[in-house]
Scaffold this active site. Structure first.
Site, PDB file in Angstrom:
ATOM      1  N   ASP A 130      32.395  33.090  45.518  1.00 64.17           N
ATOM      2  CA  ASP A 130      33.725  32.577  45.848  1.00 64.17           C
ATOM      3  C   ASP A 130      33.846  32.245  47.325  1.00 64.17           C
ATOM      4  O   ASP A 130      33.047  32.683  48.156  1.00 64.17           O
ATOM      5  CB  ASP A 130      34.811  33.580  45.440  1.00 64.17           C
ATOM      6  CG  ASP A 130      34.641  34.942  46.096  1.00 64.17           C
ATOM      7  OD1 ASP A 130      33.488  35.377  46.310  1.00 64.17           O
ATOM      8  OD2 ASP A 130      35.666  35.592  46.403  1.00 64.17           O
ATOM      9  N   ASP A 173      30.426  30.338  53.729  1.00 65.79           N
ATOM     10  CA  ASP A 173      30.648  31.736  53.364  1.00 65.79           C
ATOM     11  C   ASP A 173      31.162  31.757  51.925  1.00 65.79           C
ATOM     12  O   ASP A 173      32.367  31.615  51.711  1.00 65.79           O
ATOM     13  CB  ASP A 173      31.666  32.346  54.330  1.00 65.79           C
ATOM     14  CG  ASP A 173      32.103  33.746  53.981  1.00 65.79           C
ATOM     15  OD1 ASP A 173      31.398  34.410  53.203  1.00 65.79           O
ATOM     16  OD2 ASP A 173      33.156  34.175  54.489  1.00 65.79           O
ATOM     17  N   GLU A 178      34.396  38.266  45.848  1.00 67.06           N
ATOM     18  CA  GLU A 178      34.134  39.091  47.036  1.00 67.06           C
ATOM     19  C   GLU A 178      35.279  39.012  48.023  1.00 67.06           C
ATOM     20  O   GLU A 178      35.646  40.006  48.657  1.00 67.06           O
ATOM     21  CB  GLU A 178      32.826  38.631  47.695  1.00 67.06           C
ATOM     22  CG  GLU A 178      32.342  39.509  48.825  1.00 67.06           C
ATOM     23  CD  GLU A 178      32.848  39.082  50.207  1.00 67.06           C
ATOM     24  OE1 GLU A 178      32.595  39.812  51.193  1.00 67.06           O
ATOM     25  OE2 GLU A 178      33.497  38.014  50.296  1.00 67.06           O
ATOM     26  N   ASP A 235      25.043  37.288  53.715  1.00 70.07           N
ATOM     27  CA  ASP A 235      26.464  37.036  53.966  1.00 70.07           C
ATOM     28  C   ASP A 235      26.881  37.424  55.377  1.00 70.07           C
ATOM     29  O   ASP A 235      28.044  37.298  55.726  1.00 70.07           O
ATOM     30  CB  ASP A 235      27.307  37.799  52.938  1.00 70.07           C
ATOM     31  CG  ASP A 235      28.784  37.421  52.959  1.00 70.07           C
ATOM     32  OD1 ASP A 235      29.085  36.270  53.341  1.00 70.07           O
ATOM     33  OD2 ASP A 235      29.617  38.267  52.609  1.00 70.07           O
ATOM     34  N   HIS A 288      36.859  31.541  57.319  1.00 70.11           N
ATOM     35  CA  HIS A 288      38.186  31.624  56.689  1.00 70.11           C
ATOM     36  C   HIS A 288      39.202  30.699  57.339  1.00 70.11           C
ATOM     37  O   HIS A 288      40.405  30.874  57.175  1.00 70.11           O
ATOM     38  CB  HIS A 288      38.707  33.074  56.693  1.00 70.11           C
ATOM     39  CG  HIS A 288      37.823  34.043  55.987  1.00 70.11           C
ATOM     40  ND1 HIS A 288      38.114  35.391  55.896  1.00 70.11           N
ATOM     41  CD2 HIS A 288      36.649  33.862  55.327  1.00 70.11           C
ATOM     42  CE1 HIS A 288      37.153  36.001  55.215  1.00 70.11           C
ATOM     43  NE2 HIS A 288      36.250  35.084  54.870  1.00 70.11           N
TER      44      HIS A 288
END
Length: 475
Positions: A75, A112, A142, A166, A446
């Site tokens: 995800d 990511d 996640e 990650d 993000h």
């Protein structure tokens, strides 16, 4: 999209380009997981799902107990620039080559952890590594509490080593991480007629935002808290207060509307003056934020009583950002981030994330957030707590450092990260399984400014191939 497949290493970027074409925000990974399963089976691998939808891929001739597991998550965090219309459940991410980096066109890139998936598959499909027992493990959800990892069966963690793809960057290997928890606060103040006054809307945007773990030490402004500071102390009642995209992202935009007892001709310059004073206190990257104040379509209802004033005061003073620092880890030790304000039929909800290298301190901080808002909140929930990964040095990590030094001529560093990695949960389920984490150089996770360093992707791919050859014969 075709331009990505021309980048080096071609195998990695071609796989990543295919991932970008398939929408995969948290909770909507099924289409991507089926694509990855089919891709693996076309390369002669055995691919299977667990009951939750996590995907493990093994070479058909591999010994599961001897496998080196390359682990990533399926995800991505959905975020886009102010004003961009984009449906992360339907629209493909458009990668853009920007000098030495790859970004996306106005959205999060999904490097990511799409790049982690691409690197893992490139290793599985590499014929020069055909004699090394390799597996890939791709988990769901996640970014919203590591739900897939929490559901993993022991069978999916059979192996002699797990490489998490990650976290890390060139010559930096992660060997520990913070744990976290998500705290939901529900507010139900009731509604009353809007009454007399001028109807207004305020939009705050153009903040940097960022990852609520790895960027929290940078003191980036939280749009929700900044807007509350600007509004506090003015004669107004709110009908809506909203903003943010995820609890694990520092919110870069916020919005509110309601009714003001003060004429807009007076309110607007007053709020702009307050904003100008606060601007001086912010980090340089956030000082160019934009505050727009204007008339809005009439609202029929506003929050009842003095809730608007009380809520704004509490939000403006909420514990947020880096709360404690560790000299031992050279990292933020404990933090909190109020990531989302979501309108609800009865009022609104705040969703926040608390992190710490101590599970006890994590929980203490979550309770502190609840106490801070007190009786204003009618319901508080702490959801999806996950443990930290206690720092350690194992034999495989030493092999990784030696491999990096021989390939690139500089010393590798072992670091911890103030963010949640799946390694903490994995170690809890399989305490005898050694773990190490690595990833290409990247930034602004993000956020719509997320990027991957092109050269570093090549470096990590080269490192992984050499490391797996050495680790595969380690007993």
């Amino acid at each position: 999209m075709d331009s990505l497949s021309q980048l080096f290493p071609q195998d990695v970027w071609s796989i990543f380009a295919g991932i970008c074409q398939i929408p995969h925000p948290s909770g909507a990974e099924k289409k991507l997981s089926l694509y990855l399963k089919a891709l693996a089976e076309n390369h002669g691998c055995l691919a299977r799902f667990d009951d939750y939808g996590n995907l493990r891929i093994d070479r058909s001739n591999a010994d599961f107990d001897e496998a080196i597991i390359l682990q990533a998550h399926m995800d991505m965090v959905p975020a886009c620039i102010d004003g961009k219309k984009f449906d992360f459940t339907r629209d493909a991410v458009i990668p853009v080559i920007d000098g030495k980096n790859v970004r996306a066109d106005g959205t999060t890139l999904g490097g990511d952890d799409g790049m982690g998936i691409a690197l893992a598959l490139s290793m599985l499909f590499d014929m020069e590594l055909q004699n090394i027992p390799l597996a890939a493990l791709f988990t769901k959800q996640e970014e919203v509490g590591m739900l897939g990892t929490a559901a993993l069966p022991e069978e999916f963690l059979r192996g002699k080593l797990l490489v998490n793809l990650d976290s890390g960057c060139d010559n930096v290997f992660q060997i520990g991480c913070a744990g976290g928890v998500r705290t939901h606060l529900a507010f139900a103040p009731g509604w009353e007629n809007a009454g007399k006054g001028e109807h207004f809307a305020v939009t705050l945007g153009n903040l940097t935002g960022g990852h609520s773990g790895v960027d929290i030490h940078l003191r980036r402004a939280n749009a929700l808290i900044l807007l509350a500071k600007i509004l506090t102390g003015n004669p107004l009642k709110l009908a809506e207060f909203s903003g943010g995209n995820a609890d694990n992202a520092i919110p870069a935009q916020a919005f509110c509307r309601g009714v003001s007892e003060m004429p807009l001709a007076q309110l607007e310059p007053l709020l702009q003056r307050r904003a100008a004073l606060l601007r001086k206190e912010l980090s340089p990257c956030d000082q160019n934020f934009i505050l727009q104040v204007g008339a809005a379509a009439p609202v029929e209802k506003v929050f009842a009583g003095n809730f608007s004033e009380a809520f704004l005061k509490k939000l403006a003073a909420a514990p947020d950002g880096a709360l404690a620092f560790s000299k031992r880890y050279q990292s933020v030790y404990t933090s909190s981030n109020i990531g989302m304000a979501i309108p609800q039929s009865k009022g609104l909800e705040l969703v926040s994330s608390q992190r710490s290298f101590s599970d006890a301190r994590r929980d203490q901080t979550a309770r502190r957030i609840v106490r801070h808002f007190g009786k204003l909140a009618v319901k508080a929930e702490h959801l999806q707590p996950y443990p930290g990964w206690k720092p350690e040095i194992n034999a495989f990590q030493r092999i990784a450092a030696a491999t990096w030094r021989e390939l690139f001529g500089n010393e590798a560093r072992f670091e911890v990260i103030h963010a949640g990695l799946e390694c903490g949960i994995i170690r809890g389920k399989a305490p005898e399984l050694p773990v190490i984490a690595t990833f290409p150089l990247h930034g602004n996770l993000h956020t719509p400014s997320e990027y991957l360093d092109i050269a570093s992707v090549g470096n990590i791919r080269k490192f992984l191939a050499a490391f797996l050859l050495r680790a595969g014969v380690e007993k």
